[in-house]
Scaffold this motif. Structure first.
Motif, PDB file in Angstrom:
ATOM      1  N   UNK B  97       1.057  -1.030   0.110  1.00  0.00           N
ATOM      2  CA  UNK B  97      -0.017  -0.081   0.016  1.00  0.00           C
ATOM      3  C   UNK B  97       0.999   1.232  -0.123  1.00  0.00           C
ATOM      4  N   UNK B  98       0.673   2.020  -1.187  1.00  0.00           N
ATOM      5  CA  UNK B  98       1.376   3.347  -1.082  1.00  0.00           C
ATOM      6  C   UNK B  98       0.445   4.557  -0.762  1.00  0.00           C
ATOM      7  N   UNK B  99       0.732   5.347   0.044  1.00  0.00           N
ATOM      8  CA  UNK B  99       0.030   6.727   0.245  1.00  0.00           C
ATOM      9  C   UNK B  99       0.315   7.723  -0.945  1.00  0.00           C
ATOM     10  N   UNK B 100      -0.700   8.244  -1.764  1.00  0.00           N
ATOM     11  CA  UNK B 100      -0.289   9.040  -2.690  1.00  0.00           C
ATOM     12  C   UNK B 100      -0.979  10.577  -2.363  1.00  0.00           C
ATOM     13  N   UNK B 101      -1.346  10.896  -1.234  1.00  0.00           N
ATOM     14  CA  UNK B 101      -2.160  12.209  -0.942  1.00  0.00           C
ATOM     15  C   UNK B 101      -3.433  12.361  -0.776  1.00  0.00           C
ATOM     16  N   UNK B 102      -3.905  13.269  -0.850  1.00  0.00           N
ATOM     17  CA  UNK B 102      -5.383  13.477  -0.409  1.00  0.00           C
ATOM     18  C   UNK B 102      -6.283  13.639  -1.621  1.00  0.00           C
ATOM     19  N   UNK B 103      -7.415  13.233  -1.696  1.00  0.00           N
ATOM     20  CA  UNK B 103      -8.251  13.460  -2.808  1.00  0.00           C
ATOM     21  C   UNK B 103      -8.898  14.937  -2.795  1.00  0.00           C
ATOM     22  N   UNK B 104      -8.706  15.739  -3.990  1.00  0.00           N
ATOM     23  CA  UNK B 104      -9.545  16.924  -3.818  1.00  0.00           C
ATOM     24  C   UNK B 104     -10.998  16.825  -3.951  1.00  0.00           C
ATOM     25  N   UNK B 105     -11.630  17.330  -3.150  1.00  0.00           N
ATOM     26  CA  UNK B 105     -13.192  17.366  -3.342  1.00  0.00           C
ATOM     27  C   UNK B 105     -13.287  16.959  -1.637  1.00  0.00           C
ATOM     28  N   UNK B 108     -10.027  13.084   1.105  1.00  0.00           N
ATOM     29  CA  UNK B 108      -9.750  11.592   1.624  1.00  0.00           C
ATOM     30  C   UNK B 108      -8.221  11.227   1.463  1.00  0.00           C
ATOM     31  N   UNK B 109      -7.706  10.780   2.248  1.00  0.00           N
ATOM     32  CA  UNK B 109      -6.423   9.841   2.297  1.00  0.00           C
ATOM     33  C   UNK B 109      -6.490   9.026   1.057  1.00  0.00           C
ATOM     34  N   UNK B 110      -5.776   9.054   0.033  1.00  0.00           N
ATOM     35  CA  UNK B 110      -5.785   8.019  -1.115  1.00  0.00           C
ATOM     36  C   UNK B 110      -4.574   7.096  -1.095  1.00  0.00           C
ATOM     37  N   UNK B 111      -4.846   5.986  -1.540  1.00  0.00           N
ATOM     38  CA  UNK B 111      -3.591   4.820  -1.762  1.00  0.00           C
ATOM     39  C   UNK B 111      -3.688   4.186  -2.620  1.00  0.00           C
ATOM     40  N   UNK B 112      -2.496   3.678  -3.400  1.00  0.00           N
ATOM     41  CA  UNK B 112      -2.435   2.862  -4.455  1.00  0.00           C
ATOM     42  C   UNK B 112      -2.147   1.435  -3.659  1.00  0.00           C
ATOM     43  N   UNK B 113      -2.830   0.289  -3.723  1.00  0.00           N
ATOM     44  CA  UNK B 113      -2.557  -0.789  -3.293  1.00  0.00           C
ATOM     45  C   UNK B 113      -2.438  -2.014  -4.567  1.00  0.00           C
ATOM     46  N   UNK B 114      -1.170  -2.356  -4.603  1.00  0.00           N
ATOM     47  CA  UNK B 114      -1.025  -3.392  -5.607  1.00  0.00           C
ATOM     48  C   UNK B 114      -0.247  -4.826  -5.265  1.00  0.00           C
ATOM     49  N   UNK B 115      -0.425  -5.811  -5.993  1.00  0.00           N
ATOM     50  CA  UNK B 115       0.327  -6.941  -5.641  1.00  0.00           C
ATOM     51  C   UNK B 115       1.888  -6.904  -5.689  1.00  0.00           C
ATOM     52  N   UNK B 116       2.334  -7.563  -4.913  1.00  0.00           N
ATOM     53  CA  UNK B 116       3.995  -7.251  -4.888  1.00  0.00           C
ATOM     54  C   UNK B 116       4.721  -7.929  -5.981  1.00  0.00           C
ATOM     55  N   UNK B 117       4.113  -9.052  -6.411  1.00  0.00           N
ATOM     56  CA  UNK B 117       4.544  -9.704  -7.643  1.00  0.00           C
ATOM     57  C   UNK B 117       3.694  -9.357  -8.787  1.00  0.00           C
TER      58      UNK B 117
END
Lengths: 61, 192
Positions: B97-105, B108-117
């Motif tokens: 899970x990587x945090x990418x900052x807050x959503x305009x509007x 809300x705190x936004x994140x990218x969740x990705x599979x490690x492989x």
């Protein structure tokens, strides 16, 4: 209806607000592009985190 | 009373919550990486990892249990045949899970969740921070890339205009404006 008996002095007001201070957000520097960024966050200007490109940003930006 | 229950419901009924998590798990399996709010990403993590563990088992029973949650044949097939083998050597910790900052509007705190492989992770790892060409070559990225690019090209223009905060660049802009409004409101309140 209950009402305040006495006006609060400016001292009282100040005492009440003594816990209201906000703390400044920590700022770190992106190791890739040198722009300021929030710690533990993907860099908003170059889209990298811990040396990996996470979000693709255009060179033009 | 709901003492000591630590599950997050996201203001949804239980069935709504289940289907949201199920849909998001399917998306994780199909796309390998999704962008959502940070609390949702954290809730999703546990479900995705359980499904991958089932995928590593590989048996018919595991497949049925996975299907009971995911309810998508395509996603279960992809999970068992493509995704799970990638994690053979890994004991847990399949997502990042990587945090990418807050959503305009709504901020809300936004994140990218990705599979490690998987392709999206390998891609990100191999590409040097500024080499975009490498990524463009990857077919999976190509589809996403096109709309993403358009947005980003449009972003600077919009950022120049006083409204429409969109890209990260707009964050700085968005912040002062509400502040101005608030002070104005306060001013009027005190006057009245």
């Amino acid at each position: 209806m209950p009402n305040p008996k006495k006006r609060h002095s400016s001292c009282k007001r100040g005492q009440r607000r003594s816990h209201d201070a906000l703390t400044a957000t920590g700022v770190s520097t992106c190791p890739q592009c040198g722009e300021p960024k929030r710690p533990h966050y993907v860099c908003p200007s170059c889209g990298t985190y811990k040396g990996r490109t996470v979000i693709k940003k255009d060179e033009a930006l | 009373m709901r003492h000591n229950r630590d599950e997050k419901r996201f203001d949804r009924t239980y069935s709504h919550l289940k289907s949201m998590l199920s849909n998001m798990t399917n998306d994780m399996v199909m796309y390998g990486r999704i962008r959502t709010t940070t609390p949702k990403a954290k809730a999703l993590r546990s479900h995705v990892e359980k499904m991958i563990t089932l995928g590593k088992d590989g048996g018919l029973s595991a497949r049925r249990r996975a299907f009971a949650f995911m309810k998508s044949k395509a996603a279960v097939t992809r999970l068992f045949e493509t995704i799970a083998p990638l994690f053979k050597e890994r004991n847990g910790g399949y997502t990042r899970i990587l945090k990418v900052g807050n959503r305009p509007g709504d901020n809300a705190s936004m994140a990218i969740i990705e599979l490690v492989e998987g392709p999206q992770a390998a891609q990100a790892a191999e590409a040097a921070p500024k080499k975009k060409a490498v990524k463009k070559a990857a077919p999976a990225a190509a589809a996403k890339k096109a709309p993403a690019k358009e947005k980003k090209e449009a972003a600077p223009k919009k950022a120049a205009a006083p409204r429409k905060p969109k890209a990260a660049a707009a964050e700085g802009e968005a912040a002062p404006k509400p502040a101005v409004k608030r002070t104005r409101k306060k001013a009027t309140d005190t006057e009245a």
